[in-house]
Design a protein around this motif. Sequence first.
Motif, PDB file in Angstrom:
ATOM      1  N   MET A   1      71.414  -6.013 -23.972  1.00  0.00           N
ATOM      2  CA  MET A   1      70.096  -5.801 -23.631  1.00  0.00           C
ATOM      3  C   MET A   1      69.576  -7.156 -22.942  1.00  0.00           C
ATOM      4  SD  MET A   1      66.701  -5.534 -23.903  1.00  0.00           S
ATOM      5  CE  MET A   1      66.624  -6.580 -25.493  1.00  0.00           C
ATOM      6  N   LEU A   2      69.037  -6.802 -21.765  1.00  0.00           N
ATOM      7  CA  LEU A   2      68.344  -7.851 -21.121  1.00  0.00           C
ATOM      8  C   LEU A   2      66.824  -7.761 -20.847  1.00  0.00           C
ATOM      9  CD1 LEU A   2      71.260  -8.154 -18.174  1.00  0.00           C
ATOM     10  CD2 LEU A   2      71.072  -9.426 -20.242  1.00  0.00           C
ATOM     11  N   TYR A   3      66.360  -9.004 -20.767  1.00  0.00           N
ATOM     12  CA  TYR A   3      64.743  -8.803 -20.564  1.00  0.00           C
ATOM     13  C   TYR A   3      64.188 -10.255 -19.844  1.00  0.00           C
ATOM     14  CZ  TYR A   3      64.186 -12.110 -24.620  1.00  0.00           C
ATOM     15  OH  TYR A   3      64.269 -13.169 -25.415  1.00  0.00           O
ATOM     16  N   ARG A   4      63.062  -9.794 -19.245  1.00  0.00           N
ATOM     17  CA  ARG A   4      62.544 -11.132 -18.880  1.00  0.00           C
ATOM     18  C   ARG A   4      60.911 -10.869 -18.762  1.00  0.00           C
ATOM     19  NH1 ARG A   4      63.925 -10.244 -12.092  1.00  0.00           N
ATOM     20  NH2 ARG A   4      62.715  -8.078 -12.110  1.00  0.00           N
ATOM     21  N   PHE A   5      60.456 -12.024 -18.999  1.00  0.00           N
ATOM     22  CA  PHE A   5      58.899 -12.083 -18.849  1.00  0.00           C
ATOM     23  C   PHE A   5      58.373 -12.067 -17.507  1.00  0.00           C
ATOM     24  CE2 PHE A   5      59.860 -14.304 -23.030  1.00  0.00           C
ATOM     25  CZ  PHE A   5      59.182 -13.533 -23.623  1.00  0.00           C
ATOM     26  N   ARG A   6      57.394 -11.021 -17.186  1.00  0.00           N
ATOM     27  CA  ARG A   6      56.780 -11.087 -15.961  1.00  0.00           C
ATOM     28  C   ARG A   6      55.302 -11.703 -15.590  1.00  0.00           C
ATOM     29  NH1 ARG A   6      59.239  -8.565 -11.615  1.00  0.00           N
ATOM     30  NH2 ARG A   6      57.657  -9.775 -10.565  1.00  0.00           N
ATOM     31  N   ILE A   7      54.810 -11.682 -16.934  1.00  0.00           N
ATOM     32  CA  ILE A   7      53.355 -12.156 -16.971  1.00  0.00           C
ATOM     33  C   ILE A   7      53.133 -12.656 -18.426  1.00  0.00           C
ATOM     34  CG2 ILE A   7      50.878 -11.658 -16.776  1.00  0.00           C
ATOM     35  CD1 ILE A   7      51.288  -9.436 -15.021  1.00  0.00           C
ATOM     36  N   ARG A   8      52.566 -14.164 -18.239  1.00  0.00           N
ATOM     37  CA  ARG A   8      52.597 -14.814 -19.426  1.00  0.00           C
ATOM     38  C   ARG A   8      51.214 -15.257 -19.477  1.00  0.00           C
ATOM     39  NH1 ARG A   8      57.892 -18.594 -18.558  1.00  0.00           N
ATOM     40  NH2 ARG A   8      59.390 -17.229 -19.449  1.00  0.00           N
ATOM     41  N   SER A   9      50.737 -15.430 -20.679  1.00  0.00           N
ATOM     42  CA  SER A   9      49.469 -15.978 -21.059  1.00  0.00           C
ATOM     43  C   SER A   9      49.030 -17.382 -20.554  1.00  0.00           C
ATOM     44  CB  SER A   9      48.968 -15.871 -22.632  1.00  0.00           C
ATOM     45  OG  SER A   9      48.952 -14.782 -23.186  1.00  0.00           O
ATOM     46  N   LYS A  10      48.044 -17.515 -19.957  1.00  0.00           N
ATOM     47  CA  LYS A  10      47.801 -18.784 -19.458  1.00  0.00           C
ATOM     48  C   LYS A  10      46.735 -19.610 -20.588  1.00  0.00           C
ATOM     49  CE  LYS A  10      48.966 -20.385 -15.268  1.00  0.00           C
ATOM     50  NZ  LYS A  10      49.322 -21.476 -14.830  1.00  0.00           N
ATOM     51  N   PRO A  11      46.549 -20.856 -20.362  1.00  0.00           N
ATOM     52  CA  PRO A  11      45.682 -21.666 -21.358  1.00  0.00           C
ATOM     53  C   PRO A  11      44.245 -20.804 -21.025  1.00  0.00           C
ATOM     54  CG  PRO A  11      47.195 -23.225 -20.163  1.00  0.00           C
ATOM     55  CD  PRO A  11      47.413 -21.506 -19.564  1.00  0.00           C
ATOM     56  N   LYS A  12      43.281 -21.110 -22.095  1.00  0.00           N
ATOM     57  CA  LYS A  12      42.142 -20.580 -21.941  1.00  0.00           C
ATOM     58  C   LYS A  12      41.080 -21.177 -20.445  1.00  0.00           C
ATOM     59  CE  LYS A  12      41.298 -19.499 -26.724  1.00  0.00           C
ATOM     60  NZ  LYS A  12      40.652 -19.866 -27.900  1.00  0.00           N
ATOM     61  N   ARG A  13      41.473 -22.130 -20.217  1.00  0.00           N
ATOM     62  CA  ARG A  13      40.704 -22.502 -18.859  1.00  0.00           C
ATOM     63  C   ARG A  13      41.050 -21.977 -17.848  1.00  0.00           C
ATOM     64  NH1 ARG A  13      44.581 -26.624 -20.051  1.00  0.00           N
ATOM     65  NH2 ARG A  13      46.378 -26.819 -18.363  1.00  0.00           N
ATOM     66  N   HIS A  14      42.223 -21.382 -17.717  1.00  0.00           N
ATOM     67  CA  HIS A  14      42.514 -20.437 -16.418  1.00  0.00           C
ATOM     68  C   HIS A  14      41.641 -19.246 -16.173  1.00  0.00           C
ATOM     69  CE1 HIS A  14      45.182 -18.021 -13.679  1.00  0.00           C
ATOM     70  NE2 HIS A  14      45.428 -18.968 -13.370  1.00  0.00           N
ATOM     71  N   PRO A  15      41.127 -19.166 -15.093  1.00  0.00           N
ATOM     72  CA  PRO A  15      40.081 -17.869 -14.804  1.00  0.00           C
ATOM     73  C   PRO A  15      40.778 -16.741 -15.013  1.00  0.00           C
ATOM     74  CG  PRO A  15      40.725 -18.991 -12.715  1.00  0.00           C
ATOM     75  CD  PRO A  15      41.306 -19.881 -13.799  1.00  0.00           C
ATOM     76  N   TYR A  16      42.022 -16.436 -14.845  1.00  0.00           N
ATOM     77  CA  TYR A  16      42.447 -15.100 -14.778  1.00  0.00           C
ATOM     78  C   TYR A  16      43.181 -14.870 -16.085  1.00  0.00           C
ATOM     79  CZ  TYR A  16      41.147 -15.198  -9.849  1.00  0.00           C
ATOM     80  OH  TYR A  16      40.588 -15.153  -8.698  1.00  0.00           O
ATOM     81  N   GLY A  17      43.493 -15.732 -16.687  1.00  0.00           N
ATOM     82  CA  GLY A  17      44.179 -15.603 -17.976  1.00  0.00           C
ATOM     83  C   GLY A  17      45.838 -15.288 -18.081  1.00  0.00           C
ATOM     84  N   PHE A  18      46.333 -15.044 -16.852  1.00  0.00           N
ATOM     85  CA  PHE A  18      47.763 -14.795 -16.846  1.00  0.00           C
ATOM     86  C   PHE A  18      48.456 -15.434 -15.704  1.00  0.00           C
ATOM     87  CE2 PHE A  18      45.726 -10.938 -18.733  1.00  0.00           C
ATOM     88  CZ  PHE A  18      46.751 -10.719 -19.682  1.00  0.00           C
ATOM     89  N   ASP A  19      49.936 -15.731 -15.971  1.00  0.00           N
ATOM     90  CA  ASP A  19      50.393 -16.445 -14.972  1.00  0.00           C
ATOM     91  C   ASP A  19      51.718 -15.427 -14.489  1.00  0.00           C
ATOM     92  OD1 ASP A  19      51.756 -18.306 -13.457  1.00  0.00           O
ATOM     93  OD2 ASP A  19      53.009 -19.169 -14.978  1.00  0.00           O
ATOM     94  N   LEU A  20      51.880 -14.935 -13.283  1.00  0.00           N
ATOM     95  CA  LEU A  20      52.902 -13.995 -12.676  1.00  0.00           C
ATOM     96  C   LEU A  20      54.241 -15.033 -12.746  1.00  0.00           C
ATOM     97  CD1 LEU A  20      53.467 -11.379 -11.607  1.00  0.00           C
ATOM     98  CD2 LEU A  20      53.290 -12.147  -9.343  1.00  0.00           C
ATOM     99  N   VAL A  21      55.289 -14.515 -13.287  1.00  0.00           N
ATOM    100  CA  VAL A  21      56.561 -15.117 -13.367  1.00  0.00           C
ATOM    101  C   VAL A  21      57.271 -14.365 -12.314  1.00  0.00           C
ATOM    102  CG1 VAL A  21      58.370 -15.731 -15.122  1.00  0.00           C
ATOM    103  CG2 VAL A  21      56.251 -15.593 -15.838  1.00  0.00           C
ATOM    104  N   THR A  22      58.086 -15.208 -11.646  1.00  0.00           N
ATOM    105  CA  THR A  22      59.072 -14.831 -10.384  1.00  0.00           C
ATOM    106  C   THR A  22      60.181 -14.427 -11.170  1.00  0.00           C
ATOM    107  OG1 THR A  22      59.645 -17.091 -10.173  1.00  0.00           O
ATOM    108  CG2 THR A  22      57.862 -16.429  -8.890  1.00  0.00           C
ATOM    109  N   PRO A  23      60.754 -13.460 -10.290  1.00  0.00           N
ATOM    110  CA  PRO A  23      62.195 -13.009 -10.933  1.00  0.00           C
ATOM    111  C   PRO A  23      63.469 -14.197 -10.930  1.00  0.00           C
ATOM    112  CG  PRO A  23      61.204 -11.336  -9.436  1.00  0.00           C
ATOM    113  CD  PRO A  23      60.380 -12.791  -9.403  1.00  0.00           C
ATOM    114  N   LYS A  24      63.022 -15.089 -10.304  1.00  0.00           N
ATOM    115  CA  LYS A  24      64.154 -16.064 -10.255  1.00  0.00           C
ATOM    116  C   LYS A  24      64.292 -16.706 -11.498  1.00  0.00           C
ATOM    117  CE  LYS A  24      61.327 -19.838  -8.329  1.00  0.00           C
ATOM    118  NZ  LYS A  24      61.185 -20.707  -6.921  1.00  0.00           N
ATOM    119  N   ASP A  25      63.339 -16.499 -12.333  1.00  0.00           N
ATOM    120  CA  ASP A  25      63.681 -17.148 -13.728  1.00  0.00           C
ATOM    121  C   ASP A  25      64.712 -16.627 -14.594  1.00  0.00           C
ATOM    122  OD1 ASP A  25      61.404 -18.748 -13.197  1.00  0.00           O
ATOM    123  OD2 ASP A  25      59.902 -17.584 -14.337  1.00  0.00           O
TER     124      ASP A  25
END
Length: 228
Positions: A1-25
């Motif tokens: 079974m494989l998985y990857r994170f695509r959106i992770r929580s950002k620190p509270k100071r970040h206006p959008y609250g999420f960080d888009l993770v690229t597939p190359k991770d």
Amino acid sequence: MLYRFRIRSKPKRHPYGFDLVTPKDGYYSTPIICDKDGLYFTIKSEGNNIVEVFVVVSCGRKQFLAHVIHPIFGKAPHEKPVQKGVAQLPQGLPRLRLGPKFSVRSMYMQTGRTYRFEYMSKDSTAKSVSIIENQQHMASLTVSDDGTFAYTPPHDPKLDRSGPYDYKQTVVLVEETGAKREYAATQTLLLHRSYTARNRLKPGLMLFGAVFLAVSLIVVFNRKYRWI
């Protein structure tokens, strides 16, 4: 079974609250465990994430690839920095991808909204798609020459009466035979009740215009015939 994170929580100071993770991770690998309670696997997350899960299964001449996108709300203790995934999906395995672009909007799936897919296969012979709910065949679609197709899940009265966090599972299945092997690729949609698909712009504008006209006539009438 494989998985990857695509959106992770950002620190509270970040206006959008999420960080888009690229597939190359890359992908992480975790075992599927079987016990008296059934099959399960464990994903460790330090915070809120959107995770893509892939399950690859081979059985004789048949090979399966199941794919689902799911939110998780984690509070795992921070022990060491998160490393990039090192695993990869098997080469040459046909894959069904939700597209055209991965976005936060794609995460909260709703009935009545159109979803577009791309079926990627080296020598594809697949021409049809099956839509399945509760192990029942619901509809059939046609794959275009470039391997794309679209599906608009119909509104579900039962889901419409449920809560905002309730959802149902709809499986999109593509099957094909090639190189003396049988392939099946699935994408599971976690569909919530619709909040926007039933909006009607024209009736709304007509109602707004009627209210505006009525208010304007009242204002003009009151100015012409003053009571005091």
